[in-house]
Design an enzyme around this catalytic site. Sequence first.
Site, PDB file in Angstrom:
ATOM      1  N   LYS A  90      32.231  13.726  20.190  1.00 58.27           N
ATOM      2  CA  LYS A  90      31.912  13.239  19.207  1.00 58.27           C
ATOM      3  C   LYS A  90      30.895  13.831  18.400  1.00 58.27           C
ATOM      4  CE  LYS A  90      32.408   9.670  16.286  1.00 58.27           C
ATOM      5  NZ  LYS A  90      32.602  10.577  15.029  1.00 58.27           N
ATOM      6  N   LYS A 114      21.667  13.397  21.765  1.00 60.91           N
ATOM      7  CA  LYS A 114      21.863  12.350  20.690  1.00 60.91           C
ATOM      8  C   LYS A 114      22.701  11.165  21.345  1.00 60.91           C
ATOM      9  CE  LYS A 114      22.153  13.647  16.405  1.00 60.91           C
ATOM     10  NZ  LYS A 114      22.811  13.904  15.070  1.00 60.91           N
ATOM     11  N   LYS A 126      30.827  19.161  17.503  1.00 58.45           N
ATOM     12  CA  LYS A 126      30.506  19.498  16.363  1.00 58.45           C
ATOM     13  C   LYS A 126      31.563  20.478  15.783  1.00 58.45           C
ATOM     14  CE  LYS A 126      27.378  17.846  13.203  1.00 58.45           C
ATOM     15  NZ  LYS A 126      26.658  16.784  13.337  1.00 58.45           N
ATOM     16  N   GLY A 165      31.889  12.747   9.524  1.00 59.16           N
ATOM     17  CA  GLY A 165      31.129  13.835   8.414  1.00 59.16           C
ATOM     18  C   GLY A 165      29.755  14.266   8.913  1.00 59.16           C
ATOM     19  N   ASP A 166      29.411  15.391   8.152  1.00 59.79           N
ATOM     20  CA  ASP A 166      28.004  15.998   8.179  1.00 59.79           C
ATOM     21  C   ASP A 166      27.921  16.435   6.584  1.00 59.79           C
ATOM     22  OD1 ASP A 166      25.826  16.704  10.409  1.00 59.79           O
ATOM     23  OD2 ASP A 166      26.146  18.290   9.091  1.00 59.79           O
ATOM     24  N   ASN A 241      23.674  12.263   1.640  1.00 61.00           N
ATOM     25  CA  ASN A 241      23.848  10.463   2.088  1.00 61.00           C
ATOM     26  C   ASN A 241      22.708   9.936   3.204  1.00 61.00           C
ATOM     27  OD1 ASN A 241      25.177   9.268   5.093  1.00 61.00           O
ATOM     28  ND2 ASN A 241      26.065   8.473   3.113  1.00 61.00           N
TER      29      ASN A 241
HETATM   30  N1  GLU Z   1      27.064  14.349  11.702  1.00 58.85           N
HETATM   31  C1  GLU Z   1      26.299  13.108  12.169  1.00 58.85           C
HETATM   32  C2  GLU Z   1      25.258  13.517  13.225  1.00 58.85           C
HETATM   33  O1  GLU Z   1      24.651  14.519  13.202  1.00 58.85           O
HETATM   34  C3  GLU Z   1      27.215  11.948  12.607  1.00 58.85           C
HETATM   35  C4  GLU Z   1      28.317  12.423  13.556  1.00 58.85           C
HETATM   36  C5  GLU Z   1      29.309  11.172  13.906  1.00 58.85           C
HETATM   37  O2  GLU Z   1      29.137  10.172  13.446  1.00 58.85           O
HETATM   38  O3  GLU Z   1      30.285  11.470  14.711  1.00 58.85           O
HETATM   39  O4  GLU Z   1      25.084  12.680  14.122  1.00 58.85           O
END
Ligand code: GLU
Length: 445
Positions: A90, A114, A126, A165-166, A241
């Site tokens: 994820k 995280k 990622k 997203g990121d 965001n």
């Molecule tokens: N890109 C976000 C992060 O850095 C969210 C990742 C997600 O929702 O999977 O955690």
Amino acid sequence: MDEKLVDIYDEVLQRNPGEQEFHQAVQEVLNSLGPVVAKHPQYADAAVFRRLCEPERQIIFRVPWVDDEGQVQINRGFRVEFNSALGPYKGGLRFHPSVYLGIVKFLGFEQIFKNSLTGMPIGGGKGGSDFDPKGRSDGEVMRFCQSFMTELYRHIGEYTDVPAGDIGVGGREIGYLFGQYKRITNRYESGVLTGKGLSWGGSQVRTEATGYGTVFFVEEILRDRKDSLDGKRVVVSGSGNVAVYAIQKVQQLGGTVVACSDSSGYVVDEAGIDLALLRDVKEVRRARISAYAEERPDARLVEGGSVWDVPCDIALPCATQNELNGKDAATLARNGCTIVAEGANMPCTPEAVDVLAEAGVTFAPGKAVNAGGVATSALEMQQNASRDSWTFQHTEDRLAEIMRGIHERCLTTADEYGSPGDYSAGANISGFIRVADAMLALGVV
Ligand code: GLU
């Protein structure tokens, strides 16, 4: 760093040459894990530290697409599936010209801890591309996303890997990616992506979650000091965001955000950032932050320079990695800042973190502070699995509760392992132990 971990770090340097951000992220975590090595020899015996530093799978692919002039463009796509001991991989997708394997691996590595820290059943991964969406038309972004998904679809799935997203990937991009996934697979598999639109399987609060969660975490830090956000002066970097919803929540809780930024400069608005105008400039017009200053007579635009020169009580770096350096940290401390909480991933350089510690400024790391985004993605997955959709209030309450849990876990773990009040140690150790225990249970895989 513990002697056993030094060897592992050296091996990481040797096996991943030139990936500076990945090295930085690994070093930061290993620096915290000394007390764990001593207390739990079973992890080193099963090579858990070494296994964690090697992604389970890394995918690199060509993304060809045709621009509005009819020219063929080639980008590079990535998905690093880092660790699936706790659940499907994820983590987000980043579209930005700076993206290369080292950035994706740093982000994927951070994501493991995280996600673990949220207490939810999600592994770490990622992805992204060096595609630059800036200045591209909707049609170009759509064709790029379709081409990207034409390769990615075979690697993902609701039980396998769930992107989101990121930087550079928001609701518009998730829409195009989901549309292409659905078309290729002939499956309406809502749980394969998160950050979806509300009318087609998305969750309330997902858009706001990273920014809101960041501020909920800061509220917990303040609550511990018998203080609150009321009347606090806050500086937020970025205007994407994460920044936008951090600003909104600070304002709702009685603080004043006096400055924010983008890659072209920053604005100082002593009356407090006008969020409606900022969103119109950044989200609707997709313009530079100078457009904000042009329409707010009392706001001051500073092109170049550092937003951290603006005096504040609380600093929230919400832009990108290594955006706050040692000099910025010294300036913040000198100006009386007492909390730096990372809304972005690894925005503070290692030197900045040292300077803050030296100056007695509370530092809260991204893997704890910004975990509300991915945690709400996990809530989106829960809703998709049960074909349900929750109200805004219910979802926000869940997010707030998750952030309180993360804050509590950081402090309890830091205490237990001999570094009271050290949020980095608490986040790294607590995140590590949950993954490590799962890895032990699953055997050598
Ligand atoms: N890109 C976000 C992060 O850095 C969210 C990742 C997600 O929702 O999977 O955690």
